[in-house]
Design an enzyme around this catalytic site. Sequence first.
Site, PDB file in Angstrom:
ATOM      1  N   ASN A 145      -0.620 -25.260  -2.962  1.00  0.00           N
ATOM      2  CA  ASN A 145      -0.888 -26.689  -2.737  1.00  0.00           C
ATOM      3  C   ASN A 145       0.094 -27.503  -3.573  1.00  0.00           C
ATOM      4  O   ASN A 145      -0.038 -27.557  -4.797  1.00  0.00           O
ATOM      5  CB  ASN A 145      -2.353 -26.971  -3.150  1.00  0.00           C
ATOM      6  CG  ASN A 145      -2.696 -28.446  -3.091  1.00  0.00           C
ATOM      7  OD1 ASN A 145      -1.931 -29.256  -2.562  1.00  0.00           O
ATOM      8  ND2 ASN A 145      -3.843 -28.795  -3.641  1.00  0.00           N
ATOM      9  N   LYS A 151       0.526 -30.650  -3.611  1.00  0.00           N
ATOM     10  CA  LYS A 151      -0.019 -31.980  -3.964  1.00  0.00           C
ATOM     11  C   LYS A 151       1.040 -33.067  -3.725  1.00  0.00           C
ATOM     12  O   LYS A 151       1.850 -32.931  -2.823  1.00  0.00           O
ATOM     13  CB  LYS A 151      -0.533 -31.969  -5.399  1.00  0.00           C
ATOM     14  CG  LYS A 151      -1.490 -30.795  -5.657  1.00  0.00           C
ATOM     15  CD  LYS A 151      -2.263 -30.919  -6.920  1.00  0.00           C
ATOM     16  CE  LYS A 151      -3.169 -29.696  -7.063  1.00  0.00           C
ATOM     17  NZ  LYS A 151      -4.078 -29.784  -8.187  1.00  0.00           N
ATOM     18  N   HIS A 190     -10.490 -31.237  -0.870  1.00  0.00           N
ATOM     19  CA  HIS A 190      -9.935 -30.870  -2.176  1.00  0.00           C
ATOM     20  C   HIS A 190     -10.559 -31.772  -3.242  1.00  0.00           C
ATOM     21  O   HIS A 190     -10.844 -32.942  -2.984  1.00  0.00           O
ATOM     22  CB  HIS A 190      -8.412 -31.024  -2.176  1.00  0.00           C
ATOM     23  CG  HIS A 190      -7.813 -30.515  -3.447  1.00  0.00           C
ATOM     24  ND1 HIS A 190      -7.735 -31.293  -4.578  1.00  0.00           N
ATOM     25  CD2 HIS A 190      -7.314 -29.305  -3.783  1.00  0.00           C
ATOM     26  CE1 HIS A 190      -7.203 -30.570  -5.548  1.00  0.00           C
ATOM     27  NE2 HIS A 190      -6.932 -29.363  -5.095  1.00  0.00           N
ATOM     28  N   GLU A 226      -9.455 -33.395  -5.641  1.00  0.00           N
ATOM     29  CA  GLU A 226      -8.801 -34.690  -5.901  1.00  0.00           C
ATOM     30  C   GLU A 226      -9.144 -35.706  -4.816  1.00  0.00           C
ATOM     31  O   GLU A 226      -9.208 -36.902  -5.067  1.00  0.00           O
ATOM     32  CB  GLU A 226      -7.288 -34.477  -6.054  1.00  0.00           C
ATOM     33  CG  GLU A 226      -6.976 -33.853  -7.407  1.00  0.00           C
ATOM     34  CD  GLU A 226      -5.891 -32.800  -7.387  1.00  0.00           C
ATOM     35  OE1 GLU A 226      -5.041 -32.811  -6.482  1.00  0.00           O
ATOM     36  OE2 GLU A 226      -5.906 -31.939  -8.303  1.00  0.00           O
ATOM     37  N   GLU A 275     -12.940 -24.025  -6.356  1.00  0.00           N
ATOM     38  CA  GLU A 275     -12.047 -24.587  -7.366  1.00  0.00           C
ATOM     39  C   GLU A 275     -12.874 -25.397  -8.369  1.00  0.00           C
ATOM     40  O   GLU A 275     -13.163 -26.578  -8.132  1.00  0.00           O
ATOM     41  CB  GLU A 275     -11.017 -25.498  -6.709  1.00  0.00           C
ATOM     42  CG  GLU A 275     -10.130 -24.795  -5.710  1.00  0.00           C
ATOM     43  CD  GLU A 275      -8.813 -25.530  -5.517  1.00  0.00           C
ATOM     44  OE1 GLU A 275      -7.783 -24.992  -5.910  1.00  0.00           O
ATOM     45  OE2 GLU A 275      -8.836 -26.659  -5.006  1.00  0.00           O
ATOM     46  N   GLY A 304      -5.467 -27.936 -12.967  1.00  0.00           N
ATOM     47  CA  GLY A 304      -4.397 -28.650 -13.662  1.00  0.00           C
ATOM     48  C   GLY A 304      -4.640 -28.799 -15.162  1.00  0.00           C
ATOM     49  O   GLY A 304      -3.942 -29.552 -15.832  1.00  0.00           O
ATOM     50  N   SER A 313      -5.666 -23.585 -12.145  1.00  0.00           N
ATOM     51  CA  SER A 313      -4.761 -23.048 -13.171  1.00  0.00           C
ATOM     52  C   SER A 313      -4.423 -21.564 -12.969  1.00  0.00           C
ATOM     53  O   SER A 313      -4.351 -20.799 -13.926  1.00  0.00           O
ATOM     54  CB  SER A 313      -5.322 -23.290 -14.574  1.00  0.00           C
ATOM     55  OG  SER A 313      -5.415 -24.685 -14.823  1.00  0.00           O
TER      56      SER A 313
HETATM   57  P1  PGA Z   1      -3.721 -26.007 -10.275  1.00  0.00           P
HETATM   58  O1  PGA Z   1      -4.296 -26.685  -8.949  1.00  0.00           O
HETATM   59  O2  PGA Z   1      -3.314 -24.605  -9.921  1.00  0.00           O
HETATM   60  O3  PGA Z   1      -2.544 -26.869 -10.679  1.00  0.00           O
HETATM   61  O4  PGA Z   1      -4.815 -26.023 -11.301  1.00  0.00           O
HETATM   62  C1  PGA Z   1      -5.093 -25.976  -8.035  1.00  0.00           C
HETATM   63  C2  PGA Z   1      -5.546 -26.866  -6.910  1.00  0.00           C
HETATM   64  O5  PGA Z   1      -5.910 -28.025  -7.158  1.00  0.00           O
HETATM   65  O6  PGA Z   1      -5.550 -26.467  -5.721  1.00  0.00           O
END
Ligand code: PGA
Length: 253
Positions: free
Chosen positions: A9, A11, A97, A99, A169, A175, A215
């Site tokens: 992803n 983003k 997701h 976010e 997640e 992140g 992460s």
């Molecule tokens: P990240 O994001 O690996 O940067 O923690 C994962 C995601 O939001 O899909």
Amino acid sequence: MRKPFIAGNWKMNTNSLTSVGLADHLASGSIELEGHAVTLAVFPPFVYLRAVGKALNGSNIAIGAQDVYFEPDGAFTGEIGVSMLKDIGCNYCLCGHSERRHVIGETDELINKKVAAAISGGILPILCVGELLKEREASQTNEVVTRHVKEGLAGLSAEKLAAVTIAYEPVWAIGTGLTATPQQAQEVHDFIRNLLARMYDKNLADEIRILYGGSVKPANAADLMSQRDVDGLLVGGASLKADDFLAIIRTAL
Ligand code: PGA
């Protein structure tokens, strides 16, 4: 047997040059992966989907969108519909997701409409679910995940469920550099699979892929993938570095 699925992803990152550069690097790196039973997809920003798809053409890496709107077409300024994604060669889309849930404010009801519209239009949705830190600390993980799964899949027939991938997640791990331990991931994945078995049936639940995200790095991917119910990984930050993403893919082979 569930085929492993590694998804990247991107983003709101990359630009027209770096998105294609990353895709080119992945396409050449993925030659060694040919013949391996693994599903691979990257999720670039909408505006780079087509160029990234072109750069990945001929590789075994598919493209997916980070979001989709549920209406077929019409006066929905700024939105992108399922048939548009199909039109440019997309196979997948993320739905819900964290976010989009927590920054943009998407509800379970909206996410459910997106999942259903994606399947009807021939796009395979990845339904993202997961708890906030304060919810984990209050022992509400199972409750939150149950709501996300039940409401996200509301009204879907068993036949349609077969098109869905779930991504667990935990929001506190996205992140932040904090990863769920392999045991924490396994516990929730097992919980989700049992929930699907109760909602549908055990055989179908056993076929649904459940990815872990939050992460994921080359250093922790193998341990996460070693868990019985971790069928793949949804990778954010580390998917922006081709060598890291390829190293993560190798843990699934
Ligand atoms: P990240 O994001 O690996 O940067 O923690 C994962 C995601 O939001 O899909």
